[in-house]
Scaffold this motif. Structure first.
Motif, mmCIF file in Angstrom:
data_model
loop_
_atom_site.group_PDB
_atom_site.id
_atom_site.type_symbol
_atom_site.label_atom_id
_atom_site.label_comp_id
_atom_site.label_asym_id
_atom_site.label_seq_id
_atom_site.Cartn_x
_atom_site.Cartn_y
_atom_site.Cartn_z
ATOM 1 N N ILE A 187 -10.039 -1.822 0.293
ATOM 2 C CA ILE A 187 -8.951 -2.615 0.884
ATOM 3 C C ILE A 187 -7.874 -2.847 -0.167
ATOM 4 N N ARG A 188 -6.650 -2.480 0.191
ATOM 5 C CA ARG A 188 -5.510 -2.752 -0.690
ATOM 6 C C ARG A 188 -4.844 -4.044 -0.254
ATOM 7 N N LEU A 189 -4.699 -4.974 -1.205
ATOM 8 C CA LEU A 189 -3.938 -6.195 -0.953
ATOM 9 C C LEU A 189 -2.899 -6.345 -2.056
ATOM 10 N N GLU A 190 -1.917 -7.201 -1.817
ATOM 11 C CA GLU A 190 -0.915 -7.421 -2.861
ATOM 12 C C GLU A 190 -1.577 -8.017 -4.098
ATOM 13 N N ASP A 191 -0.943 -7.715 -5.225
ATOM 14 C CA ASP A 191 -1.445 -8.164 -6.514
ATOM 15 C C ASP A 191 -1.815 -9.664 -6.533
#
Lengths: 493, 209
Positions: free
Chosen positions: B120-124
Motif C-alpha cells: 500500500i502506497r500512502l503519502e509520506d
C-alpha cells in the motif's frame, strides 16, 4: 506528437491491453542465470509446461561462479548445486547454455551485447535488476522476478505497466579522469534512490552521443539504482559497429534489413517526457559513495556529510546509521581513507574499455602492499581480448590479481568478498550493507578512481595520476573488432 | 498461484528505515536455494542475527510486542535494488501480509503483486504518523482491498488506491500463465508469424563445449 525510441519499440511489441494500464508484450529475448531461475523451472515441471521458445532463451552461469582456476572444483556446495540445476534445466528445456567452462561464459549483461544476443529494437528480459544495461544498445530491456520469468518461459510474453518517460540529458565534455560512471553516480546522488521510480530513463544529449557503446552500458546499468524501471539510448552507428559480426547478430541481407529498421528507432524532436533532468558533465569531478546506498555519494575531493546538515529527520537518521556502519567520521575527508581491497569488476565496469582505463593508470606503477586488488573481467571474451592486447601483463606486473569472469565481489555469492569491517573501493553498482560480505564497507567509484586507490592504498583522486597513452601501453595483438570499437576511438579517431 | 487477498486484519510493526533494499530483506547467501519454502527464517537476516547466526537484540520484529505482526509500516523506497523474488517469499513465509510505504521499488512491487503480498502506497506524512502509532505497540489494522481502505482501531479510515489491474489480481488470485495462454495465444502466434527474421538470434552459431 512524436514518439521516443522506447515508445516505438513498445508499440511494436504490444500484443494486447488489459484493464487501464496493463499491456502484454512479446519477448524477443530471454536471458536467464542460475540464481533466479531454478524455482521457475521447477514450477514449469510441476505444471507440465515447456519453454515456448527455447531458440530465444539463453542460460548463463554468472552469480555463483568462482573466479579462480576453472580446473579447481566448485567448493561451495550450494553454488555448485545451483550451477548444476541450471545445466540440467537447460538440457531438459533445450536451451542454449553458456556454462562454467564455456569460452563465452561471463556476466549476463556483458555477454548479451558482446555476442549479439542483444540488438537494437528488441524486447529483452532477464531475472536480474541490471537488465537495464541492454538498453544501451537501443533494446527495450527489463529486469523481472522469478514468477514473471516463468510466465515468459511458458508464453514468451510479459504483462507490463507502461512506464513513464524521463529524459536524462548529459551535455558537455567530460573533464580528464572523469567518466560516465561519475555522471551516473552524480545523477543518483541528486535524484535519490527513488528519483526515477516508475520511469524509463532515456539517456540523451551530446555527452551521451559521444559515449562509446560500452560507456552507455555503464550509465544504463546504474539507472536502476536511481529507481528507474529501465534505461535506453537511441541506437546509432556506434552500436551497429559494436554488434556487427558478433555470433548471434543478424548477418548478410538480414544485417542490411536490420539496420534499415534500427535507423527508424530515433526519438522524434517533438517527443515529450514526463520528467526531465539535465547534467552538464563539464564541471563534474570523480564521484565516490560514502554510505550504504548509491545516492550517498560525494565528489572525491569533498568531505563526507555531517548528519546535522540534513533537515529531514529520517535522512539524518539514515546518515548517522550509514556513517557508523561505514566507520567514517562526520565531516571527514574521504580522500586518504585507507582501504583493504580494490575490485575492478561487475556488469557496470568490467568491459574491455574499463580495463584499458585501469591499465592506463597503473602502467609502470605498483599496487600498494596493503591492498588486495583484483580484476574480474566482465566475461571470458573480455578476458581473452585483454590478453590479446597484453593488458594482463600490465595488471600482473603492478600486483593485481587477474581472475576469471563472474559477478564476484559485487554480490559475494562466491568466495570473492570483503571480511567483517573491511573497506573496499569497487567499480560495481551497489554499496548496500553487507553486500560484499557480512560487515563489508563498499565505496563505489569509477575504474580510474579504483585504480588510483589501489596504487595509493587509500581512497585517491585519480586526477593526480598521469595516464599512459594507448601507444605507451604497447598493445600486442589486435583484431578488427578491437580496432573499430575500442582502439580507434581511444586514439581519437 | 497466490490465494485471493480480500481482507487483512493484523498487527502493525514500524520499520523506521528508508531505502530498505532487497539485499537487507534477504541477503544474497540465501538465494542459493532451489525451493522457496522456509525463507522466513532469513528475513532481515543481517539485522537480526550476528555472523555466527546468533540472534541480535532489538530488531523490531523480534521485540515481544511485534513478534506476531503481519503488517509492516516502512518508509520511502521500500524494496529497491535487486530483483530477487526471494525478498517477497521471505516476507510472506515469515507471516507478513502487507507492507505500507510511501514508495516501492518497481520490481519488488511487481513481485509482491504476483505473490499476493499487498503493498500500500500512502503519502509520506501518512506513513510517518501510522508508523508512530504502530510504534506504541498493539496497533491492529483492518484492511479491505475491495474498498481500498484501512480502518484504525479508533474507527478512523485511511483510503488508499490500487491500480485496477493490481486490485483485480489480488482479489482473484489469478493463474496468469493459464489466463495468458487461454486469452492471448492467438495474439502471440500472430506476432511470431510476422516477426522479422533479423530480430531472431542466428541459428547457425557453432558452439564449442
Amino acid at each position: 506528437m512524436g514518439r521516443t525510441v522506447f515508445e516505438k519499440i513498445w508499440d511494436d511489441h504490444v500484443l494486447a491491453k488489459r484493464g487501464e494500464d496493463q499491456y502484454l508484450l512479446y519477448v524477443d529475448r530471454h536471458l536467464t542465470h542460475e540464481v533466479t531461475s531454478p524455482i521457475a523451472f521447477e514450477s514449469l515441471r510441476a505444471q507440465g509446461r515447456r519453454v515456448r521458445r527455447p531458440d530465444l532463451t539463453f542460460a548463463i552461469m554468472d552469480h555463483n561462479v568462482p573466479t579462480v582456476d576453472r580446473a579447481l572444483p566448485v567448493r561451495d556446495q550450494h553454488s555448485r548445486e545451483q550451477m548444476k540445476a541450471l545445466a540440467r534445466n537447460a538440457r531438459d528445456f533445450s536451451l542454449t547454455l553458456f556454462d562454467y567452462f564455456s569460452p563465452w561464459q561471463g556476466i549476463v549483461h556483458v555477454v548479451g551485447p558482446e555476442l549479439g544476443l542483444t540488438v537494437p529494437g528488441i524486447t529483452l528480459v532477464c531475472g536480474d535488476s541490471h537488465t537495464s544495461t541492454h538498453g544501451a544498445l537501443g533494446a527495450l530491456a527489463v529486469g523481472i522476478g522469478t514468477s514473471e520469468g516463468m510466465h515468459v518461459f511458458a508464453t514468451q510474453s510479459i504483462w507490463l505497466k507502461k512506464p513513464k518517460l524521463m529524459e536524462v540529458r548529459y551535455e558537455g565534455v567530460f573533464p580528464s579522469h572523469t567518466t560516465p560512471k561519475d555522471a551516473i553516480l552524480y545523477t543518483i546522488r541528486e535524484l535519490g534512490t527513488g528519483g526515477m521510480i516508475g520511469h524509463v530513463a532515456e539517456f540523451r544529449g551530446d555527452a551521451v552521443k559521444r559515449m562509446s557503446a560500452e560507456e552507455r552500458m555503464t550509465i544504463c546499468n546504474m539507472a536502476i539504482e536511481g529507481g528507474a524501471r529501465t534505461a535506453i539510448v537511441e541506437p546509432d552507428e556506434k552500436v551497429y559497429s559494436y554488434i556487427e559480426g558478433t555470433p548471434y547478430a543478424p548477418s548478410g541481407e538480414d544485417w542490411e534489413e536490420a539496420k534499415r529498421y534500427w535507423d527508424t528507432l530515433k526519438t522524434e524532436h517533438d517527443a515529450r517526457y514526463d520528467k526531465s533532468y539535465t547534467l552538464n558533465v563539464s564541471g563534474l569531478e570523480p564521484q565516490i559513495t560514502w554510505g550504504t546506498n548509491p545516492a550517498m555519494c560525494i565528489g572525491v575531493s569533498e568531505n563526507v556529510p555531517e548528519p546535522s546538515q540534513f533537515d529531514d529527520a529520517s535522512q539524518r537518521r539514515a546518515a548517522e546509521r550509514a556513517l557508523s556502519y561505514m566507520g567514517l567520521k562526520p565531516g571527514q575527508k574521504i580522500e586518504g581513507t585507507p582501504v583493504d581491497a580494490v575490485f575492478i569488476g561487475s556488469c557496470t565496469n568490467a568491459r574491455l574499455s574499463d580495463l584499458i582505463l585501469v591499465a592506463r593508470l597503473v602502467k609502470g606503477r605498483r599496487v600498494s602492499p596493503n591492498v588486495r586488488a583484483m580484476i574480474v573481467p566482465g566475461s571470458m571474451l573480455v578476458k581473452r581480448r585483454a590478453e590479446r592486447l597484453g593488458l594482463h601483463r600490465v595488471f600482473l606486473e603492478s600486483g593485481f590479481d587477474w581472475r576469471n569472469s563472474g559477478c564476484s565481489m559485487c554480490i559475494a555469492m562466491n568466495e570473492d568478498r570483503l571480511g567483517q569491517g573491511e573497506r573496499g573501493v569497487l567499480t560495481s553498482n551497489r554499496n548496500f550493507e553487507n553486500r560484499a560480505g557480512p560487515g563489508s564497507r563498499v565505496h563505489l567509484a569509477s575504474p580510474l578512481t579504483a585504480a588510483a586507490t589501489a596504487v595509493e592504498g587509500r581512497i585517491a583522486d585519480p586526477r593526480r595520476y598521469s595516464l599512459a597513452s594507448i601507444d605507451e601501453l604497447e598493445l600486442e595483438w589486435t583484431s578488427p573488432w578491437l580496432e573499430r570499437n575500442i582502439l580507434k576511438p581511444l586514439r581519437g579517431g | 498461484m497466490p490465494e485471493p487477498v480480500k481482507k487483512i486484519r493484523g498487527k502493525a510493526a514500524p520499520l523506521e528505515i528508508d531505502d530498505v533494499d532487497t539485499d537487507q530483506i534477504i541477503p544474497a547467501q540465501f538465494l542459493k536455494v532451489l525451493t522457496r519454502k522456509g525463507l522466513g527464517a532469513y528475513l532481515f537476516y543481517r539485522w537480526r542475527f550476528d555472523e555466527e547466526g546468533r540472534p541480535k537484540e532489538g530488531f523490531v520484529l523480534d521485540r515481544p510486542e511485534f513478534r506476531d505482526a503481519t503488517i509492516l509500516v516502512a518508509g520511502r523506497n521500500f524494496g529497491i535494488g535487486s530483483s530477487r523474488e526471494n525478498a517477497v517469499w521471505a516476507l510472506m513465509d515469515y507471516g507478513i501480509r502487507c507492507v505500507i510505504a510511501s514508495s516501492f521499488g518497481d520490481i519488488f512491487y511487481g513481485n509482491s503483486v504476483k505473490n499476493g503480498l499487498l503493498c500500500i502506497r500512502l503519502e509520506d506524512e501518512r506513513v510517518k504518523s501510522l508508523r508512530a502509532e504502530a510504534a506504541k505497540g498493539g496497533l491492529f489494522l483492518d484492511i479491505d482491498v475491495e474498498a481500498e481502505k484501512i480502518t484504525m482501531p479508533s474507527g478512523e479510515v485511511i483510503k488508499f488506491s490500487l491500480e485496477p489491474a493490481v486490485k483485480k489480481w489480488l482479489l482473484e488470485g489469478l493463474d496468469e500463465i493459464e489466463a495468458t495462454i487461454r486469452g492471448y495465444d492467438e495474439k502471440i502466434r500472430e506476432y511470431e508469424n510476422r516477426m522479422s527474421h533479423f530480430k531472431m538470434p542466428r541459428k547457425d552459431v557453432l558452439h564449442t563445449e
